[in-house]
Each structure stands twice: as C-alpha cells, then as structure tokens.
Design a protein around this motif. Structure first.
Motif, PDB file in Angstrom:
ATOM      1  N   ASP A 177     -60.399 111.760  27.617  1.00  0.00           N
ATOM      2  CA  ASP A 177     -60.222 112.338  28.946  1.00  0.00           C
ATOM      3  C   ASP A 177     -61.523 112.904  29.477  1.00  0.00           C
ATOM      4  O   ASP A 177     -61.838 112.783  30.666  1.00  0.00           O
ATOM      5  CB  ASP A 177     -59.145 113.434  28.911  1.00  0.00           C
ATOM      6  N   ARG A 178     -62.290 113.558  28.591  1.00  0.00           N
ATOM      7  CA  ARG A 178     -63.574 114.131  29.021  1.00  0.00           C
ATOM      8  C   ARG A 178     -64.558 113.024  29.414  1.00  0.00           C
ATOM      9  O   ARG A 178     -65.293 113.152  30.395  1.00  0.00           O
ATOM     10  CB  ARG A 178     -64.173 114.963  27.896  1.00  0.00           C
ATOM     11  N   GLU A 209     -63.465 111.582  32.781  1.00  0.00           N
ATOM     12  CA  GLU A 209     -63.666 112.568  33.848  1.00  0.00           C
ATOM     13  C   GLU A 209     -65.141 112.676  34.224  1.00  0.00           C
ATOM     14  O   GLU A 209     -65.500 112.607  35.402  1.00  0.00           O
ATOM     15  CB  GLU A 209     -63.125 113.924  33.388  1.00  0.00           C
ATOM     16  N   TRP A 221     -67.925 111.623  37.786  1.00  0.00           N
ATOM     17  CA  TRP A 221     -68.618 112.601  38.630  1.00  0.00           C
ATOM     18  C   TRP A 221     -69.756 111.937  39.401  1.00  0.00           C
ATOM     19  O   TRP A 221     -70.403 111.009  38.892  1.00  0.00           O
ATOM     20  CB  TRP A 221     -69.177 113.731  37.772  1.00  0.00           C
TER      21      TRP A 221
END
Length: 229
Positions: A92-93, A96, A100
């Motif tokens: 997930d990190r 994510e 960005w």
C-alpha cells in the motif's frame, strides 16, 4: 491498482530466500521474480516452491536486476535483496507514494536484524542520509515505475555501486521518497568485520567511486567487507 513486480537477485541464498519471499503479498497484483546468478544450493527450488518465477542470469546484482526487469509484467518494480524483509503493509505504501506528484521512485527506512547497540547508530545515519540527500541504498528496497526504469536504461553494468550510481541518476528525474517504515536487513556483513571496519570500507568504496577509480579496486574492497570469494 498497479501491479508490482518484486525482483530479488540471489546467489546461494537457500537459507534466507524462503523467509524473504514469505513476507511478500501473494495476490494477482504482485509478481515475484527471483533472478538466480548461478547458485550451487537449492535457492531456485525454494523460490519456485513459494510461487516465484525463477530466471537465470550471469552473476552480479546489476545484470541480475536488469534481467528481472526484462521479465517483469508489473507497472512498478521493487528491487529486494535476498536477505531483506519487507514490512507489513509495504504494498500500500509503495502504490501510494508512487502516485504522488513529482515522484521518481522511493525506498524504505533501514533496520538491521540485530540488537547490538551499534546497529541503532548505523540505522539512524542511513535513514538520515536517505531523507536529507535522497540517497537510499539497495538494501532499502528501491522501487520505481517500470516505464521510468526502462527510459533510464536500468542499472549500469557495474561490478559494485550499481545502486549508488542508479539513485544519483534517479534524483534527476524527480523526488526520491522514503517510506516511513523500515525494511529489516541482515547485519551479517557488519558482524563479519565489525562496525568501524565495515564503516571505513563502505566510505572507502564511495570515495573510490566518486574519484573515478577502478571498479575492480572497489570490488576488492567490497569483498574485504563481505567475506565473498
């Protein structure tokens, strides 16, 4: 959700590869590729038994990682050392942070798998370097979009310092972001020579690279640190 290809260069890592692969989420959006550099133990068999695709390559982290990237189907590539464990929730990190704006790639904070007091100092210095200079090393699980990796030409075919050279180029493409959760990597090379000797050898290798000295000299220094033959 973008697919993530986890690429693990390995050589005679049968005792550790199972634990490393066991920490990787196994679902339709995660691909595990182990690139074997000519192991004489059961590394390929262990990896296949855990669902990884195993490909062969000539020995060396740079050619092994590039070979894995050639075979990868994921939109994001994550390069993981065979003695390094990803943290819970890593995927997930990665997804994510990769989304960005102005992000070229990223890596994780570092933790060593030892309780010795000196290890905390090493971790703090490594994490400070990563955040302030945007210079994570390969044992911090570098990740990047597959498109950008291929546009950059992958890792240079160096016998050592391939991660250092790659991240220096990566910084020109945008921000290199650090996930605020650590991977856990083996302290075996630190234990081999001790903290101070390992630190001195590490810095000597970096200095030799920056001065443009022979890659073979840097490789000899690395073998001194790692105990490789």
């Amino acid at each position: 959700m973008p697919r993530v290809s986890v690429i693990v260069p390995a050589l005679d890592e049968a005792s550790l590869i199972g634990r490393t692969l066991g920490r990787i989420n196994r679902d339709d959006n995660v691909e595990m590729i182990v690139v074997d550099g000519g192991s004489r133990d059961r590394t390929p068999e262990v990896a296949r038994g855990l669902g990884a695709t195993v490909v062969r390559s000539r020995r060396g982290r740079a050619p092994q990682m590039n070979r894995g990237a050639e075979k990868a189907a994921g939109e994001i590539l994550l390069f993981l050392h065979a003695d390094t464990l990803l943290p819970e929730g890593w995927i997930d990190r990665v997804r994510e942070i990769s989304a960005w704006p102005n992000t070229a790639g990223g890596a994780f904070e570092l933790r060593l798998d030892t309780t010795l007091r000196w290890s905390r100092l090493i971790e703090r210095l490594a994490n400070l370097r990563s955040r302030v200079l945007q210079m994570p090393y390969g044992d911090q699980a570098i990740f990047i979009s597959a498109d950008l990796f291929r546009r950059m030409g992958g890792y240079k075919d160096l016998p050592i310092m391939e991660d250092f050279e790659f991240v220096r180029r990566l910084r020109r493409q945008g921000q290199v972001r650090i996930v605020p959760f650590p991977v856990t990597t083996s302290a075996r090379r630190w234990k081999h020579l001790g903290m101070w000797r390992t630190t001195l050898v590490n810095q000597a290798i970096v200095l030799a690279y920056l001065l443009g000295l022979s890659p073979n000299l840097m490789k000899r220094l690395y073998r001194m640190k790692s105990g490789d033959s």
